[in-house]
Write a protein that holds these residues in place. Structure first.
Motif, short mmCIF file in Angstrom:
data_model
loop_
_atom_site.label_atom_id
_atom_site.label_comp_id
_atom_site.label_asym_id
_atom_site.label_seq_id
_atom_site.Cartn_x
_atom_site.Cartn_y
_atom_site.Cartn_z
N SER A 1 88.32 71.32 89.65
CA SER A 1 88.75 72.81 90.04
C SER A 1 88.92 73.57 88.99
CB SER A 1 90.43 72.29 90.34
OG SER A 1 90.91 73.51 90.54
N ARG A 2 89.08 74.65 89.03
CA ARG A 2 89.22 75.78 87.99
C ARG A 2 90.76 75.81 87.40
NH1 ARG A 2 85.68 80.28 88.10
NH2 ARG A 2 87.49 81.78 88.30
N SER A 3 91.63 74.96 87.86
CA SER A 3 92.75 74.87 87.42
C SER A 3 93.33 73.62 87.79
CB SER A 3 93.80 75.86 88.41
OG SER A 3 94.93 75.89 88.00
N PHE A 4 94.29 73.16 86.60
CA PHE A 4 95.12 71.91 86.65
C PHE A 4 96.00 72.02 87.62
CE2 PHE A 4 93.16 71.65 82.55
CZ PHE A 4 93.06 70.21 82.24
N ARG A 5 96.52 70.97 88.51
CA ARG A 5 97.65 70.83 89.54
C ARG A 5 97.91 69.55 89.50
NH1 ARG A 5 93.97 74.22 92.41
NH2 ARG A 5 94.75 76.44 92.82
N ALA A 6 99.18 69.54 90.25
CA ALA A 6 99.77 68.09 90.45
C ALA A 6 100.06 67.87 91.79
CB ALA A 6 101.07 67.84 89.62
N ILE A 7 98.97 67.66 92.66
CA ILE A 7 99.10 67.57 94.25
C ILE A 7 98.69 66.05 94.33
CG2 ILE A 7 98.30 68.36 96.38
CD1 ILE A 7 97.97 71.10 95.10
N PRO A 8 99.50 65.02 94.32
CA PRO A 8 98.95 63.68 94.19
C PRO A 8 99.24 62.96 95.54
CG PRO A 8 101.35 63.98 93.23
CD PRO A 8 100.75 65.13 93.60
N PRO A 9 98.36 61.97 95.73
CA PRO A 9 98.62 61.23 96.93
C PRO A 9 100.04 60.62 96.95
CG PRO A 9 96.32 60.74 95.89
CD PRO A 9 97.07 61.52 95.15
N PRO A 10 100.54 60.21 97.96
CA PRO A 10 101.69 59.30 97.87
C PRO A 10 101.37 57.92 97.83
CG PRO A 10 101.22 59.80 100.22
CD PRO A 10 100.18 60.42 99.53
N PHE A 11 101.99 57.15 97.06
CA PHE A 11 101.62 55.83 96.25
C PHE A 11 101.83 54.75 97.79
CE2 PHE A 11 101.81 51.99 94.32
CZ PHE A 11 100.55 52.08 93.46
N HIS A 12 100.75 54.71 98.14
CA HIS A 12 100.43 53.92 99.54
C HIS A 12 101.53 53.92 100.61
CE1 HIS A 12 98.02 51.23 96.43
NE2 HIS A 12 97.45 52.33 96.91
N ASN B 1 106.79 63.56 74.85
CA ASN B 1 105.92 64.37 74.45
C ASN B 1 104.59 64.69 75.53
OD1 ASN B 1 107.10 65.17 72.03
ND2 ASN B 1 105.94 63.63 70.84
N LEU B 2 104.28 63.25 75.85
CA LEU B 2 103.15 63.30 77.05
C LEU B 2 103.72 63.89 78.16
CD1 LEU B 2 100.36 62.36 77.93
CD2 LEU B 2 101.54 60.34 78.49
N ASN B 3 105.08 63.68 78.57
CA ASN B 3 105.48 64.29 79.81
C ASN B 3 105.66 65.71 79.76
OD1 ASN B 3 106.78 64.12 82.39
ND2 ASN B 3 108.72 64.70 81.53
N ARG B 4 106.04 66.26 78.31
CA ARG B 4 106.16 67.82 78.33
C ARG B 4 104.77 68.47 78.61
NH1 ARG B 4 110.44 66.61 74.53
NH2 ARG B 4 108.98 66.16 72.82
N ILE B 5 103.73 67.82 77.97
CA ILE B 5 102.45 68.36 77.70
C ILE B 5 101.74 68.25 79.22
CG2 ILE B 5 100.20 67.71 77.09
CD1 ILE B 5 101.43 67.02 74.55
N VAL B 6 101.90 67.16 79.74
CA VAL B 6 101.40 67.11 81.27
C VAL B 6 102.11 68.13 82.18
CG1 VAL B 6 101.52 65.67 83.41
CG2 VAL B 6 100.86 64.57 81.10
N GLN B 7 103.38 68.18 82.03
CA GLN B 7 104.19 69.34 82.78
C GLN B 7 103.54 70.68 82.78
OE1 GLN B 7 107.72 69.20 84.46
NE2 GLN B 7 107.31 66.92 84.95
N LYS B 8 103.57 70.83 81.41
CA LYS B 8 102.75 72.31 81.13
C LYS B 8 101.55 72.49 81.43
CE LYS B 8 102.15 75.37 77.08
NZ LYS B 8 102.21 75.40 75.64
N ILE B 9 100.65 71.81 81.14
CA ILE B 9 99.27 71.77 81.49
C ILE B 9 98.91 71.72 83.12
CG2 ILE B 9 96.84 70.78 81.41
CD1 ILE B 9 97.71 69.93 78.61
#
Length: 794
Positions: A164-175, A226-234
């Motif tokens: 994608s041209r953009s980062f997103r958090a639209i994950p599949p539900p976990f099973h 730190n990882l959580n903050r960066i993931v949230q931002k990106i």
């Protein structure tokens, strides 16, 4: 080697690389595979591990796990404690290509969770079950389209996987898939149904690696944060302007034709660049010369996946322009919203809405609008990219030199109305208007004048829609205009046209009132989905209840449910509704709600339930029921009294003498009196706006609603339990005089329908028998376009 403990110091490129990989890992962990699935050499060749990662591979090999499975499992763990397992040489694009191939050849699958297909299929094929075996999961997935999701930059769906041209958090539900309402009538939680993936050699190796890491590593809390903050931002989860709920709205509440218009707009803009045109074709595994022909062949799922190729800004702009062009239909005070919140909405918990001025993102409170407006004003006058100066602000506020402008602005923003603020500090200055238009994507409306541009800007900022009440005010104006025309000596043709419009509008109001009352007093709102909610656009079609419960022998007075009714039918209809309610009251025992449908605190505790009857009328206080019967009969008498009906017929039919000036004025005045009675009683659905809320140190809350100076006060908590009866929404429909026990006036939230409302009818399904409900797993239902969810009394 990249050090996970120094993640904050990594370059933005390296941080995005890691988040891209994390997205791929998330998609691979949540996919559905067959138990015979094996990791090919192509996968392991695309993965490059660092020294720590390779050491864990050797530990797994020592436990007799195969080389390919061992390397894939370490990659899927990606890091632990203070160590990263992958090297910078790992190429996300190469992994995406492999994932795409596995999806297209059917080896990797995802459940389709948009729409109602999954829950309907589960209800049909696996009734009463909340967990499916691998074999049952295969049956379900064989009948479902391929699921569409995005984690990081990777989008999966029927076209495989692409970047994608953009980062997103639209994950599949976990099973799991979103499934059903349980058999408890009071429960409105959408419970999931667990689905199973094959117990392959990969999952066995994963379990063994978990054991190894649990013994040998300790969690590094700071690295995790730190990882959580960066993931949230990106991922865009800290955005104040956008939300993943946008894809829910598109899928849940746009028709396939509207979705095609959005995708066509997106393609047409990007395909002007030959390089981008080639890139999008390669990414989506399609060859095309004309984007329109390609898009016309797309399924709903392909359209959903194609939309995720673009950035949120591009998607919003395409929707906005299609709304303006009329390709996406929205009524003046309607909203297109999501039905289910499937994905993380971000730090600001924003919901997406499509209205008559396009897309906006709101937090569901009036304060969100005020906050956005305040920030915009400060950006215009004090921001780093400000277009006006502090001196310009002082001039606009008529302040003398030397004043503390920021303090004065803060005071002004609190005291004045939003309309005054926008008009004075934005609309009165072209530079400020240009800035606001560009910032909120409504620049196209600048050419249509300050009024239209101001309305569009307020919508984008999150202002509450002002619905309702318009049709009543319009009829009042028409009656006044008719009186003035008569007094001015207008000719018969002009008088006939104006008076005809008056009676048409009057009959529309009476029909809406009668239908609203029949619905409000007879439906079991406690079990409705959504509870206590009324659609101002569609209204309700409850006139059949009057015909059934209070039939008439006179065919001229019979109501036409779903059709247009004349004054004589509607006038009699109010009295017939009262007669039907008397009949219900005499048989109240037939409407007693089963005890099992009471809320648990009322079954096992001492709480009093406000809705012991399945008929809303019977849940009202006795004095309120008496007032309703009196008001309905009074309305019937007023509409049938005097010469109002004769005047109406003489105006509407051309085969009789046209009414005299006196009769027209009398009719206009009589209609005005009837309208006032409808307003005073609330028999017509009128909107009350939130005026004030206060809470004391003991938690006792007072909420005031206002309409044209009339105040209605609600108090919370109540001594009775009234699940679903709204009490904090920014605007409500209310019957001022008719009360539900100790819970205050009978009232309803406002909802707005859409072309897809029929698609969601009778959804979600409810199990007829109790199933074992997994605790801790549920999904928030928004329901078709309900206006307020967070403040509903549960």
């Amino acid at each position: 080697m990249l050090d996970i403990q120094k993640l904050s110091a990594w370059s933005s490129e390296d941080q995005e690389w890691l988040v891209d990989l994390l997205g791929l890992v998330g998609l691979l962990k949540k996919c559905i595979i067959d138990k015979q699935y094996r990791i090919s050499d192509s996968w392991v060749n695309a993965i490059s591990l660092n020294q720590v990662g390779n050491e864990h591979v050797e530990r797994l090999r020592a436990k007799r796990h195969k080389p390919n499975e061992s390397k894939m499992v370490v990659f899927l763990r990606i890091w632990s404690g203070d160590s990263l397992f992958v090297s910078r040489e790992t190429d996300p694009d190469a992994l995406r290509k492999l994932l795409s191939e596995e999806i297209l050849n059917g080896k990797i699958r995802y459940p389709y969770v948009f729409g109602r297909l999954a829950s309907d299929l589960i209800f049909e094929k696996f009734p009463g079950m909340n967990s499916l075996t691998a074999a049952q999961t295969k049956i379900l997935l064989d009948e479902l389209p391929l699921g569409v999701f995005q984690e990081g930059r990777t989008v999966v769906g029927p076209m495989g996987a692409f970047r994608s041209r953009s980062f997103r958090a639209i994950p599949p539900p976990f099973h799991e898939v979103y499934g059903y309402l349980c058999s408890e009538a009071h429960c409105l939680i959408l419970h999931p149904v667990d689905i199973s993936t094959g117990e392959s050699s990969v999952s066995k190796a994963q379990n063994r690696l978990d054991e190894i890491l649990d013994r040998s590593t300790q969690g590094d809390i700071e690295s995790m944060r730190n990882l959580n903050r960066i993931v949230q931002k990106i991922m865009g989860l800290t955005s104040e302007r956008f939300s993943t709920d946008l894809i829910n709205v598109i899928s849940d509440d746009l028709t396939i034709e509207e979705m095609r218009c959005v995708v066509e707009r997106l393609f047409s803009e990007i395909c002007r660049d030959p390089v981008e045109r080639t890139r999008i074709g390669k990414q989506m595994n399609v060859i095309f010369s004309n984007p329109s022909d390609l898009i016309e062949s797309f399924s709903v799922q392909q359209l959903e996946q194609a939309i995720l190729y673009f950035t949120d800004e591009e998607i919003c702009r395409a929707i906005d322009r299609n709304v303006r062009a009329g390709n996406i239909s929205v009524s003046a005070y309607g909203k297109r919203k999501s039905v289910v919140s499937r994905f993380p909405e971000g730090s600001y918990d924003l919901s997406a809405e499509i209205g008559s001025y396009g897309v906006r993102f709101v937090d569901g409170t009036v304060s969100g609008f005020s906050s956005n407006l305040s920030k915009l004003i400060r950006d215009i006058y004090f921001g780093s990219g400000s277009v006006l100066s502090a001196e310009d602000l002082a001039f606009a506020l008529d302040l003398s030199p030397g004043k503390d402008l920021k303090s004065e602005l803060a005071s002004y923003l609190v005291k004045e109305t939003p309309d005054e603020i926008i008009d004075r500090l934005i609309l009165s200055n072209r530079q400020a208007s240009d800035f606001a238009g560009e910032d909120y994507g409504v620049s196209d409306y600048l050419s249509e004048g300050r009024s239209v541009f101001g309305a569009a800007l307020k919508w984008k900022l999150g202002a509450p829609i002002v619905p309702g009440n318009l049709i009543i005010e319009s009829l009042k104006s028409q009656c006044n205009a008719l009186i003035e025309l008569v007094k001015s000596g207008a000719d018969e043709s002009e008088l006939r046209g104006t008076s005809s419009n008056v009676f048409v509008a009057f009959e529309e109001i009476l029909q809406r009132s009668l239908s609203y009352c029949a619905w409000a007093f007879t439906v079991d709102h406690y079990l409705e989905i959504p509870r206590f909610s009324y659609d101002l656009d569609i209204g309700s079609n409850s006139l059949s209840w009057v015909e059934q419960m209070s039939p008439t022998a006179d065919p001229r007075l019979r109501l036409t449910p779903g059709g247009k009714n004349m004054l004589s039918q509607l006038s009699a209809g109010f009295a017939r509704l009262a007669k039907g309610l008397v009949s219900v009251e005499s048989r109240s025992g037939e409407y007693v709600r089963p005890k099992k449908d009471f809320p648990l605190p009322c079954i096992y505790g001492t709480s009093v339930f406000s809705f012991p009857s399945r008929c809303a009328f019977l849940n009202l206080r006795e004095i309120s029921r008496e007032m309703i019967l009196k008001d309905l009969k009074s309305m019937s008498r007023r509409c049938q009294a005097g010469s109002l009906g004769d005047t109406r017929n003489d105006v509407m039919h051309g085969n009789t003498d046209f009414p005299s000036s006196e009769r027209l004025i009398d009719a206009a005045n009589e209609i005005g009196i009837i309208i006032k009675e409808l307003e005073d009683t609330g028999l017509f659905p009128l909107v009350y706006d939130l005026k004030a809320r206060s809470i004391d140190r003991f938690g006792r809350e007072t909420i005031e609603y206002e309409r044209q100076g009339k105040i209605i006060t609600l108090n919370y908590p109540s001594v009775e339990l009234a699940p679903g009866l709204p009490y904090r929404s920014t605007r409500l429909l209310m019957f001022p005089k008719y009360e539900v026990g100790e819970s205050g006036p009978l009232r309803f939230k406002l909802i707005t329908g859409s072309p897809r409302s029929g698609y969601w009818k009778d959804w979600p399904p409810r199990w007829p028998e109790r199933a074992d409900i997994p605790l801790g797993n549920s999904t928030r239902l928004n329901y078709p376009n309900s206006s307020e969810q967070k403040d509903e009394a549960i």
